[in-house]
Design a protein around this motif. Structure first.
Motif, PDB file in Angstrom:
ATOM      1  N   ASN A  45       0.849  -1.181   0.000  1.00 48.11           N
ATOM      2  CA  ASN A  45       0.000   0.000   0.000  1.00 48.11           C
ATOM      3  C   ASN A  45       0.890   1.238   0.000  1.00 48.11           C
ATOM      4  OD1 ASN A  45      -1.368   2.411   1.473  1.00 48.11           O
ATOM      5  ND2 ASN A  45      -3.091   1.083   0.962  1.00 48.11           N
ATOM      6  N   ASN A 110      -3.082  -0.038  -3.933  1.00 48.17           N
ATOM      7  CA  ASN A 110      -3.014  -1.339  -3.283  1.00 48.17           C
ATOM      8  C   ASN A 110      -2.794  -2.378  -4.368  1.00 48.17           C
ATOM      9  OD1 ASN A 110      -4.443  -4.008  -2.463  1.00 48.17           O
ATOM     10  ND2 ASN A 110      -4.177  -2.955  -0.518  1.00 48.17           N
ATOM     11  N   LYS A 361      -8.813  -4.405  18.248  1.00 52.50           N
ATOM     12  CA  LYS A 361      -7.924  -3.595  17.419  1.00 52.50           C
ATOM     13  C   LYS A 361      -7.039  -4.477  16.550  1.00 52.50           C
ATOM     14  CE  LYS A 361      -6.529   0.665  16.563  1.00 52.50           C
ATOM     15  NZ  LYS A 361      -7.437   1.690  16.028  1.00 52.50           N
ATOM     16  N   GLU A 364      -8.805  -5.493  13.439  1.00 51.87           N
ATOM     17  CA  GLU A 364      -8.988  -4.385  12.503  1.00 51.87           C
ATOM     18  C   GLU A 364      -7.713  -4.047  11.740  1.00 51.87           C
ATOM     19  OE1 GLU A 364     -10.382  -1.066  14.687  1.00 51.87           O
ATOM     20  OE2 GLU A 364     -12.254  -2.017  15.303  1.00 51.87           O
ATOM     21  N   GLU A 365      -6.539  -4.282  12.331  1.00 50.46           N
ATOM     22  CA  GLU A 365      -5.310  -3.738  11.776  1.00 50.46           C
ATOM     23  C   GLU A 365      -4.358  -4.784  11.202  1.00 50.46           C
ATOM     24  OE1 GLU A 365      -3.307  -0.678  13.700  1.00 50.46           O
ATOM     25  OE2 GLU A 365      -5.070   0.586  13.654  1.00 50.46           O
ATOM     26  N   GLN A 366      -4.901  -5.902  10.711  1.00 52.62           N
ATOM     27  CA  GLN A 366      -4.052  -6.928  10.143  1.00 52.62           C
ATOM     28  C   GLN A 366      -3.667  -6.624   8.695  1.00 52.62           C
ATOM     29  OE1 GLN A 366      -4.858 -11.176  11.366  1.00 52.62           O
ATOM     30  NE2 GLN A 366      -6.818 -10.281  11.922  1.00 52.62           N
ATOM     31  N   SER A 367      -4.522  -5.949   7.946  1.00 58.45           N
ATOM     32  CA  SER A 367      -4.265  -5.732   6.524  1.00 58.45           C
ATOM     33  C   SER A 367      -3.242  -4.618   6.303  1.00 58.45           C
ATOM     34  CB  SER A 367      -5.564  -5.380   5.794  1.00 58.45           C
ATOM     35  OG  SER A 367      -5.990  -4.073   6.132  1.00 58.45           O
ATOM     36  N   ASP A 369      -3.537  -2.259   4.108  1.00 53.56           N
ATOM     37  CA  ASP A 369      -4.288  -1.007   4.012  1.00 53.56           C
ATOM     38  C   ASP A 369      -4.547  -0.400   5.387  1.00 53.56           C
ATOM     39  OD1 ASP A 369      -4.363  -1.465   1.332  1.00 53.56           O
ATOM     40  OD2 ASP A 369      -6.537  -1.426   1.138  1.00 53.56           O
ATOM     41  N   ALA A 370      -4.936  -1.246   6.341  1.00 51.17           N
ATOM     42  CA  ALA A 370      -5.261  -0.757   7.678  1.00 51.17           C
ATOM     43  C   ALA A 370      -4.031  -0.210   8.384  1.00 51.17           C
ATOM     44  CB  ALA A 370      -5.888  -1.876   8.509  1.00 51.17           C
ATOM     45  N   GLU A 373      -3.300   3.178   6.826  1.00 53.44           N
ATOM     46  CA  GLU A 373      -4.263   4.192   7.254  1.00 53.44           C
ATOM     47  C   GLU A 373      -4.022   4.601   8.701  1.00 53.44           C
ATOM     48  OE1 GLU A 373      -9.090   5.018   7.454  1.00 53.44           O
ATOM     49  OE2 GLU A 373      -8.312   3.266   6.378  1.00 53.44           O
ATOM     50  N   SER A 374      -3.668   3.639   9.556  1.00 55.39           N
ATOM     51  CA  SER A 374      -3.383   3.946  10.955  1.00 55.39           C
ATOM     52  C   SER A 374      -2.198   4.892  11.078  1.00 55.39           C
ATOM     53  CB  SER A 374      -3.107   2.646  11.723  1.00 55.39           C
ATOM     54  OG  SER A 374      -2.774   2.910  13.060  1.00 55.39           O
TER      55      SER A 374
END
Length: 436
Positions: A45, A110, A361, A364-367, A369-370, A373-374
């Protein structure tokens, strides 16, 4: 003892989720800030962020940034005509998208690392060489206007917009980043082009987040070649007002014939870089669980009541319910908020609250993209390092810190209501209840 062991095991797991396997670093590539996160993931990403969001333009130009960013992707570039650009992206399975918000906007690539060179060429061309062809821009306008109509028809989206215009009246946050149909229709291709090149595209306003299995020297060279020639420009962050004063306003009501009624209450929240932020985050996480228990499980008043914190330069939190019984639902919500201000918020063990938040959390934050973004969001709100410090900060939170943060910020509430106006009037006594 088992809870403590379980909690620290989750912190180790979460460290992998938030931080992955390699350290994040900050690069300066010919004046362009780059946040680089190497991982073993084969999905890459690259996100080009533009600071400012709705504070970049006056209310009468609402939506021009949305039109400009989507136009950069869908109106062709100096290198790739529109159809060629789309065909090449489809051929390599690359997703190139744009998002606009109240604090920032971004264009993201991506793709799998095998096709990163091709994907990068498309991204770099879209960001630095868009042409904003008039005919193509007309198609983009139609898509945006269609999306705005869908957003207005969706009760949850409409409720959120009502909440923002009510709670943040007179600030850039009251604007819809997507724009409005009248303004979108009126913008000319030249206006959009001028805004993009003269306002957004400069080294002072943008930064780049790179996450994935890519070589540091390679990405540095690519960024230098594509972005090194951009103007330095200038950017001064909009001077956000202090915490809005929530509470005391009449309920903002929009009468709409719906099967259920949609209700949201807005309260203050601490800034992302405040010592109160993480304790407050855990407080609202626990509030979410209590509302679910009291409203859905015990009383069957709603399918999905919730409470959320919204990270922003003007931060806020909300409570939400969709229900056929507004009077009782709002009464329960106010009662819970008032009770939590008077008594110990953490009904469960503190370790359990932390563990449940971290596992949520983590999912939510494995990808890739995530993760990107974080990091990008944290950079906009105070510094990308804050995103990776979260597990350690959670570990340090005390029960007293949670209660103090909740009491400091949850002092008043602004309500918005979408649905049967008659039932809202019946619930006036509930809406008027004090939460302190």
């Amino acid at each position: 003892m088992k809870n403590i062991i379980f909690f620290f095991m989750l912190l180790v797991i979460a460290g992998g989720a938030f931080g992955q396997t390699a350290a994040t670093s900050e690069l300066n590539v010919d004046g362009v800030k780059v946040i680089f996160k190497p991982t073993q993931k084969q999905i890459v990403n690259v996100s080009v962020y533009f600071r400012g969001g709705t504070s970049n333009y006056p209310a009468e130009m609402d939506g021009i940034e949305n039109l400009a960013l989507h136009g950069a992707l869908d109106c062709g570039t100096a290198t790739y005509p529109t159809a060629v650009f789309k065909d090449k992206a489809d051929l390599i399975g690359a997703r190139i998208s744009a998002e606009v918000g109240r604090d920032d906007s971004w264009i993201s690539l991506n793709c799998i690392s095998k096709y990163f060179n091709d994907g990068w060429d498309l991204l770099a061309s879209a960001v630095t060489k868009p042409v904003f062809a008039e005919a193509d821009l007309g198609n983009v306008k139609e898509k945006i206007i269609g999306a705005l109509k869908s957003e207005d028809a969706n009760p949850d989206s409409r409720l959120r917009m009502l909440a923002m215009t009510t709670a943040f009246e007179g600030t850039p946050y009251a604007m819809n980043p997507a724009g409005n149909a009248a303004a979108i229709t009126a913008f000319t291709a030249q206006q959009v082009k001028d805004y993009y090149f003269q306002t957004l595209l400069n080294k002072s306003r943008l930064f780049i987040v790179v996450v994935g299995n890519v070589d540091k020297d390679d990405i540095t060279a690519k960024i230098k070649a594509a972005f090194g020639g951009l103007p330095a420009g200038s950017y001064t962050a909009h001077a956000m007002q202090g915490m809005p004063s929530f509470g005391g306003k009449p309920v903002k009501t929009e009468d709409r014939k719906l099967a259920t009624n949609y209700i949201m209450g807005i309260v203050n929240a601490p800034p992302f870089d405040s010592p109160d932020y993480v304790p407050f985050l855990l407080a609202i996480w626990e509030l979410h669980g209590i509302l679910y228990t009291e409203i859905r499980t015990k009383r069957h008043l709603s399918y999905a009541p919730s409470a959320d914190v919204h990270e922003a330069l003007m931060p806020y939190a909300d409570v939400y319910v969709s229900t056929s019984d507004p009077k009782e639902s709002v009464s329960v919500m106010c009662g819970v908020l008032k009770m939590l201000r008077k008594f110990d918020l953490a009904n469960r063990s503190l370790d359990q609250i932390k563990a449940l938040y971290i596992t949520g959390k983590y999912r939510e934050e494995q990808s890739t993209d995530a993760i990107a973004e974080s990091l990008g969001r944290a950079e906009v709100l105070g510094g990308w390092e804050l995103a990776e410090q979260l597990p350690d900060l959670i570990q340090k939170v005390t029960r007293a810190g949670i209660n103090d943060a909740f009491n400091r910020y949850v002092t008043g509430i602004d309500w918005v209501y979408l649905g049967d106006a008659g039932k809202e009037q019946e619930a006036e006594e509930s809406f008027a209840k004090k939460i302190y």
